[in-house]
Design an enzyme around this catalytic site. Structure first.
Site, PDB file in Angstrom:
ATOM      1  CE1 TYR A  22      -3.829   1.359  -0.385  1.00  0.00           C
ATOM      2  CE2 TYR A  22      -3.470   2.836   1.404  1.00  0.00           C
ATOM      3  CZ  TYR A  22      -4.243   2.758   0.605  1.00  0.00           C
ATOM      4  OH  TYR A  22      -5.285   3.558   0.237  1.00  0.00           O
ATOM      5  CE  LYS A  40      -7.291   6.416   0.410  1.00  0.00           C
ATOM      6  NZ  LYS A  40      -8.631   6.835  -0.263  1.00  0.00           N
TER       7      LYS A  40
HETATM    8  O1  0WE Z   1      -6.729   3.065  -1.884  1.00  0.00           O
HETATM    9  C1  0WE Z   1      -6.724   2.043  -2.562  1.00  0.00           C
HETATM   10  C2  0WE Z   1      -6.089   2.179  -3.880  1.00  0.00           C
HETATM   11  C3  0WE Z   1      -6.298   3.446  -4.678  1.00  0.00           C
HETATM   12  C4  0WE Z   1      -5.409   3.281  -5.677  1.00  0.00           C
HETATM   13  C5  0WE Z   1      -5.363   2.476  -6.827  1.00  0.00           C
HETATM   14  C6  0WE Z   1      -4.178   2.575  -7.983  1.00  0.00           C
HETATM   15  C7  0WE Z   1      -4.189   1.822  -9.084  1.00  0.00           C
HETATM   16  C8  0WE Z   1      -3.618   2.150 -10.151  1.00  0.00           C
HETATM   17  C9  0WE Z   1      -4.495   4.523  -6.184  1.00  0.00           C
HETATM   18  N1  0WE Z   1      -3.530   4.589  -6.977  1.00  0.00           N
HETATM   19  C10 0WE Z   1      -3.545   3.603  -7.911  1.00  0.00           C
HETATM   20  N2  0WE Z   1      -2.639   3.807  -8.975  1.00  0.00           N
HETATM   21  C11 0WE Z   1      -2.624   3.271 -10.134  1.00  0.00           C
HETATM   22  O2  0WE Z   1      -1.937   3.272 -10.903  1.00  0.00           O
HETATM   23  N3  0WE Z   1      -7.343   1.021  -1.996  1.00  0.00           N
HETATM   24  C12 0WE Z   1      -7.785   1.008  -0.520  1.00  0.00           C
HETATM   25  C13 0WE Z   1      -7.343  -0.405  -2.620  1.00  0.00           C
HETATM   26  C14 0WE Z   1      -6.387  -0.937  -2.324  1.00  0.00           C
HETATM   27  O3  0WE Z   1      -5.037  -0.907  -3.148  1.00  0.00           O
HETATM   28  C15 0WE Z   1      -4.074  -1.675  -2.499  1.00  0.00           C
HETATM   29  C16 0WE Z   1      -4.540  -2.557  -1.567  1.00  0.00           C
HETATM   30  C17 0WE Z   1      -6.031  -2.155  -1.495  1.00  0.00           C
HETATM   31  C18 0WE Z   1      -6.903  -2.849  -0.541  1.00  0.00           C
HETATM   32  C19 0WE Z   1      -2.554  -1.665  -2.821  1.00  0.00           C
HETATM   33  C20 0WE Z   1      -1.850  -2.629  -2.178  1.00  0.00           C
HETATM   34  C21 0WE Z   1      -2.246  -3.428  -1.113  1.00  0.00           C
HETATM   35  C22 0WE Z   1      -3.768  -3.368  -0.873  1.00  0.00           C
END
Ligand code: 0WE
Length: 261
Positions: free
Chosen positions: A157, A164
């Site tokens: 993450y 966040k």
């Molecule tokens: O906040 C998130 C992810 C938001 C996000 C997703 C992306 C994908 C594509 C932010 N930036 C990007 N950039 C990109 O290029 N989440 C809570 C979902 C999430 O993401 C993870 C998680 C979880 C759950 C990443 C690693 C481990 C767990």
């Protein structure tokens, strides 16, 4: 039923019917709110229009949150079309991909840090600045989405955890700032959800399975369930709650150790 009757709510970050914002829109629509939506760019306009079609909304506006001009134009349009606003859902986040996997220090850079904090945290304050005049005297409610990675380290993450953490601090400072005007600011920290934001994230499936195995409720949360808590936050039922981050994660964040089996 009718918890949000006569309320006008702006929804950002709805890009598919798996988006958390879609679950929030469903719950708010069911409870009688009038909804407006934003889309990030012209390439996504048709797509968002299709998803929004079931909500009888006639307000769809472009808004790339990295642009002050577009945020200003959004609230000018809302002022003209609605004149007032009761709710704002901020469901937007972005980190450059290389800073969202693997070695934390190898992936992070000054530029990735700037972009992630700009899109994922500053944008909430920027939108609140725009919404503030429209919400005067209306007991408005501003809501954003966070994740457990803000307060605990979670593999991969990485930079998003920092962004966040900033977003959650933003919630508390905005709550103090806007409270005297009767406006409330809160966040929902949702458990992992299969959506476009999770697609292509290497360890997502492992985390998803792990939560299912060990969370007190032994399952993952749905966008409908997040939507219902959001509806509570937009409603007057939550009128004494502000500056709060609520875990909606089937209890996962309340345990210290779980045994996978
Ligand atoms: O906040 C998130 C992810 C938001 C996000 C997703 C992306 C994908 C594509 C932010 N930036 C990007 N950039 C990109 O290029 N989440 C809570 C979902 C999430 O993401 C993870 C998680 C979880 C759950 C990443 C690693 C481990 C767990």
């Amino acid at each position: 039923m009718g918890l949000l009757k006569d309320k006008k709510i702006l929804i950002t970050g709805m890009i598919s019917n798996r988006s958390i914002a879609y679950g929030v829109a469903q719950a708010c629509h069911r409870e009688g709110a009038q909804l407006a939506f934003t889309y990030m760019n012209e390439d996504l306009r048709e797509r968002v229009t299709r998803v929004a079609s079931e909500f009888q909304s006639n307000l769809l506006m472009p808004c790339d949150v990295s642009s002050d001009e577009q945020i200003a134009a959004l609230f000018e349009t809302l002022q003209k079309e609605w004149g007032t606003l009761d709710g704002l859902l901020h469901s937007v986040a972005f980190s450059p991909r290389e800073a969202l996997s693997g070695d934390f220090l190898n992936g992070i850079s000054r530029d990735a840090f700037r972009v992630a904090h700009d899109i994922s945290s500053y944008s909430f304050a920027a939108m609140a600045k725009g919404a503030r005049p429209l919400m005067q005297g209306r007991q408005g409610s501003l809501l954003t989405l966070s994740y457990l990675g803000a307060t605990k380290s979670i593999p991969n993450y990485n930079l998003m955890g920092l962004a966040k953490a900033s977003l959650e601090a933003n919630v508390r400072y905005m709550a103090s700032c806007l409270g005297p005007e009767g406006l409330r600011v809160n966040a929902i920290a949702a458990g992992p959800i299969r959506s476009l934001a999770a697609s292509g994230i290497g360890s997502f499936n492992k985390i998803f399975k792990h939560v299912e195995n060990v969370a007190p409720l032994r399952r993952n949360v749905t966008i409908e369930e997040v939507g219902n808590v959001a509806a509570f936050y937009f409603s007057d039922l939550s009128c004494a709650v502000t500056g709060e981050v609520t875990n909606v994660d089937c209890g996962y964040s309340s345990i210290a150790v779980g045994i996978d089996e």
